[in-house]
Design a protein around this motif. Structure first.
Motif, PDB file in Angstrom:
ATOM      1  N   VAL A 193       0.850  -1.191   0.000  1.00 17.20           N
ATOM      2  CA  VAL A 193       0.000   0.000   0.000  1.00 17.20           C
ATOM      3  C   VAL A 193       0.889   1.245   0.000  1.00 17.20           C
ATOM      4  N   HIS A 194       0.486   2.220  -0.796  1.00 16.34           N
ATOM      5  CA  HIS A 194       1.246   3.460  -0.883  1.00 16.34           C
ATOM      6  C   HIS A 194       0.633   4.487   0.071  1.00 16.34           C
ATOM      7  N   VAL A 195       1.491   5.222   0.803  1.00 13.84           N
ATOM      8  CA  VAL A 195       0.985   6.109   1.855  1.00 13.84           C
ATOM      9  C   VAL A 195       1.410   7.552   1.602  1.00 13.84           C
ATOM     10  N   ILE A 196       0.436   8.429   1.540  1.00 14.55           N
ATOM     11  CA  ILE A 196       0.697   9.850   1.289  1.00 14.55           C
ATOM     12  C   ILE A 196       0.195  10.671   2.478  1.00 14.55           C
ATOM     13  N   ASP A 197       1.104  11.455   3.047  1.00 13.44           N
ATOM     14  CA  ASP A 197       0.804  12.324   4.191  1.00 13.44           C
ATOM     15  C   ASP A 197       0.426  13.703   3.645  1.00 13.44           C
ATOM     16  N   ILE A 198      -0.707  14.223   4.086  1.00 12.06           N
ATOM     17  CA  ILE A 198      -1.171  15.535   3.626  1.00 12.06           C
ATOM     18  C   ILE A 198      -1.046  16.523   4.786  1.00 12.06           C
ATOM     19  N   MET A 199      -0.163  17.521   4.611  1.00  8.97           N
ATOM     20  CA  MET A 199       0.043  18.532   5.647  1.00  8.97           C
ATOM     21  C   MET A 199      -0.450  19.879   5.132  1.00  8.97           C
ATOM     22  N   GLY A 200      -0.663  20.804   6.045  1.00  9.71           N
ATOM     23  CA  GLY A 200      -1.020  22.166   5.628  1.00  9.71           C
ATOM     24  C   GLY A 200      -1.624  22.932   6.776  1.00  9.71           C
ATOM     25  N   SER A 201      -1.739  24.245   6.599  1.00  2.00           N
ATOM     26  CA  SER A 201      -2.335  25.101   7.633  1.00  2.00           C
ATOM     27  C   SER A 201      -3.796  24.719   7.844  1.00  2.00           C
ATOM     28  N   PRO A 202      -4.363  25.100   8.990  1.00  3.30           N
ATOM     29  CA  PRO A 202      -5.813  24.945   9.144  1.00  3.30           C
ATOM     30  C   PRO A 202      -6.516  25.737   8.036  1.00  3.30           C
ATOM     31  N   GLY A 203      -7.461  25.112   7.371  1.00  5.14           N
ATOM     32  CA  GLY A 203      -8.224  25.827   6.345  1.00  5.14           C
ATOM     33  C   GLY A 203      -7.580  25.872   4.976  1.00  5.14           C
ATOM     34  N   ALA A 204      -6.451  25.205   4.794  1.00  8.68           N
ATOM     35  CA  ALA A 204      -5.783  25.215   3.488  1.00  8.68           C
ATOM     36  C   ALA A 204      -6.564  24.411   2.448  1.00  8.68           C
ATOM     37  N   SER A 253      -2.887  27.256   0.480  1.00  6.96           N
ATOM     38  CA  SER A 253      -3.954  27.943  -0.263  1.00  6.96           C
ATOM     39  C   SER A 253      -3.570  29.398  -0.499  1.00  6.96           C
ATOM     40  N   VAL A 254      -4.074  29.942  -1.603  1.00  7.21           N
ATOM     41  CA  VAL A 254      -3.663  31.298  -1.984  1.00  7.21           C
ATOM     42  C   VAL A 254      -4.195  32.361  -1.017  1.00  7.21           C
ATOM     43  N   THR A 255      -5.134  31.989  -0.150  1.00  3.04           N
ATOM     44  CA  THR A 255      -5.596  32.958   0.855  1.00  3.04           C
ATOM     45  C   THR A 255      -4.602  33.110   2.007  1.00  3.04           C
ATOM     46  N   GLU A 256      -3.571  32.245   2.039  1.00  3.61           N
ATOM     47  CA  GLU A 256      -2.609  32.307   3.145  1.00  3.61           C
ATOM     48  C   GLU A 256      -1.492  33.322   2.898  1.00  3.61           C
ATOM     49  N   GLY A 257      -1.295  33.732   1.649  1.00  2.00           N
ATOM     50  CA  GLY A 257      -0.202  34.660   1.353  1.00  2.00           C
ATOM     51  C   GLY A 257       1.002  33.926   0.790  1.00  2.00           C
ATOM     52  N   ASN A 261      -3.685  25.576  -3.603  1.00  2.00           N
ATOM     53  CA  ASN A 261      -5.131  25.373  -3.679  1.00  2.00           C
ATOM     54  C   ASN A 261      -5.886  26.716  -3.727  1.00  2.00           C
ATOM     55  N   LYS A 262      -7.132  26.640  -4.104  1.00  2.00           N
ATOM     56  CA  LYS A 262      -8.070  27.775  -4.124  1.00  2.00           C
ATOM     57  C   LYS A 262      -7.713  28.797  -5.198  1.00  2.00           C
ATOM     58  N   ILE A 263      -7.158  28.342  -6.328  1.00  2.00           N
ATOM     59  CA  ILE A 263      -6.793  29.324  -7.364  1.00  2.00           C
ATOM     60  C   ILE A 263      -8.027  29.972  -7.993  1.00  2.00           C
ATOM     61  N   ASP A 264      -9.222  29.393  -7.764  1.00  2.00           N
ATOM     62  CA  ASP A 264     -10.436  30.050  -8.257  1.00  2.00           C
ATOM     63  C   ASP A 264     -10.675  31.396  -7.554  1.00  2.00           C
ATOM     64  N   LEU A 265     -10.008  31.601  -6.405  1.00  2.00           N
ATOM     65  CA  LEU A 265     -10.187  32.864  -5.672  1.00  2.00           C
ATOM     66  C   LEU A 265      -9.203  33.948  -6.112  1.00  2.00           C
ATOM     67  N   LEU A 266      -8.250  33.603  -6.973  1.00  2.00           N
ATOM     68  CA  LEU A 266      -7.186  34.558  -7.323  1.00  2.00           C
ATOM     69  C   LEU A 266      -7.702  35.918  -7.824  1.00  2.00           C
ATOM     70  N   PRO A 267      -8.794  35.952  -8.641  1.00  2.00           N
ATOM     71  CA  PRO A 267      -9.266  37.266  -9.105  1.00  2.00           C
ATOM     72  C   PRO A 267      -9.659  38.207  -7.966  1.00  2.00           C
ATOM     73  N   HIS A 268      -9.938  37.646  -6.788  1.00  2.44           N
ATOM     74  CA  HIS A 268     -10.398  38.485  -5.677  1.00  2.44           C
ATOM     75  C   HIS A 268      -9.277  38.851  -4.705  1.00  2.44           C
TER      76      HIS A 268
END
Lengths: 114, 223
Positions: free
Chosen positions: B35-46, B148-152, B172-179
């Motif tokens: 089995v292949h194992v992938i760890d997903i890390m990131g800020s809260p809300g990313a 996510s792009v909202t993090e800076g 993530n969240k590149i749909d928000l880039l125009p804003h």
């Protein structure tokens, strides 16, 4: 606060060696090498170590922490240099082919006992 | 020797040896079960959970998947993922001492509740945090940081260890880039300063925009 987990790991490593007889005598100080890239805050680590060792045989043991700078080696121009801001490219020739020489340490080097 | 003055005993060991030992055991279990194992890390809300929801929805006909979710106090993420029809195990880190990350031994406890040999791919959704999870090996094959792009765009510079140890970064969240006044070019530059060989995908888990590259990458890892 990854210092809590790290403090617990230090205590476990030392307790295992006391149990096995590798360390005999009363432990007074544990000497550590901590690379700056690990983002360990020495005072937080000391505090968490105090918390996790309360009521154990390691209560009151001091941590002597040597902070290790982040250093890189450039494969393009062969320079060795200290990385003091977050930019892992060579500061001489700006190549990104840099390997880290130090800065990720998280090790125990010695204990002082009496 | 008691009372005969101070004595220095040299010990050379990695502080995290106990953790790394368990990580090696986990790694062996993964290899045995193929089995292949992938760890997903990131800020809260990313968007870690959203990315997993979209990934599971897209791949559940091709791959047998499960998720282990680290959450400090709630089962909300696990409930969201279980709705997608894959086995989901919740680790509430509070019951292990309020930790802010998963360690090899916390993952090991969760593994007893997963039929590893019936899986192609196991995702581990780490606790939302960019400092602590980076330090602890759990035996995973890859680490993915969701940013996510909202993090800076300065986040790789603020959390260098997490981004440096990442095998892949999902922006993530590149749909928000125009804003936003987020500078994607600066983010790419910051990312490469921290991790020159890193691979990344720019996508939106929510809108599905550009998801294909990420999904192909996941498929390639699992096969």
């Amino acid at each position: 606060m990854h210092e809590a987990g790290i403090a617990q790991n230090i205590a476990t490593a030392i307790q295992e060696r006391i149990a096995s007889g590798e360390i005999s005598g009363r432990v007074r100080t544990i000497c550590l090498r901590v690379g700056r890239l690990t983002a360990v805050i020495p005072d937080n680590l000391r505090f968490m170590f105090e918390v996790v060792t309360r009521d154990t045989e390691l209560a009151g043991v001091q941590l002597e922490i040597e902070l290790i700078p982040v250093r890189g080696h450039c494969a393009a121009c062969n320079a060795d240099f200290e990385i003091d801001e977050v930019n892992f490219w060579c500061n001489a020739c700006h190549s990104p082919r840099v390997t880290l020489l130090s800065g990720q340490e998280l090790s125990i080097t010695a204990v002082e006992v009496d | 020797m008691a009372g005969k003055g101070k004595q220095k005993i040299s010990i050379v060991t990695n502080i995290l040896e106990a953790n790394d030992r368990v990580a090696a055991e986990n790694r062996k279990r993964f290899a045995d079960a193929r089995v292949h194992v992938i760890d997903i890390m990131g800020s809260p809300g990313a968007g870690k959970t959203a990315l997993l929801e979209a990934t599971i929805e897209a791949l559940h006909d091709d791959l047998r998947m499960a998720v282990v979710v680290g959450d400090i106090t709630t089962t909300r993420d696990a409930e969201r993922l279980a709705k997608k029809g894959v086995p989901t195990v919740q680790i509430m880190t509070e019951s292990f001492g309020g930790a802010c990350h998963l360690e090899a031994s916390t993952l090991r406890q969760a593994l007893d509740q997963v039929a590893l040999d019936q899986l192609d791919l196991l995702f581990v959704e780490n606790v939302g945090n960019l400092v602590c999870p980076a330090e602890f090996d759990m035996g995973q094959h890859q680490r993915v940081v969701v940013h996510s792009v909202t993090e800076g765009e300065d986040k790789p510079l603020k959390y260098p260890l997490a981004f440096r140890r990442a095998d892949l970064v999902v922006i993530n969240k590149i749909d928000l880039l125009p804003h936003l006044d987020y500078d994607v070019v600066a983010l790419r530059d910051n990312l490469q300063r921290v991790n020159p060989s890193v691979q990344w995908f720019e996508l939106s888990a929510r809108s599905g925009q550009n998801l294909a590259g990420w999904l192909d990458w996941v498929r390639r890892q699992a096969k």
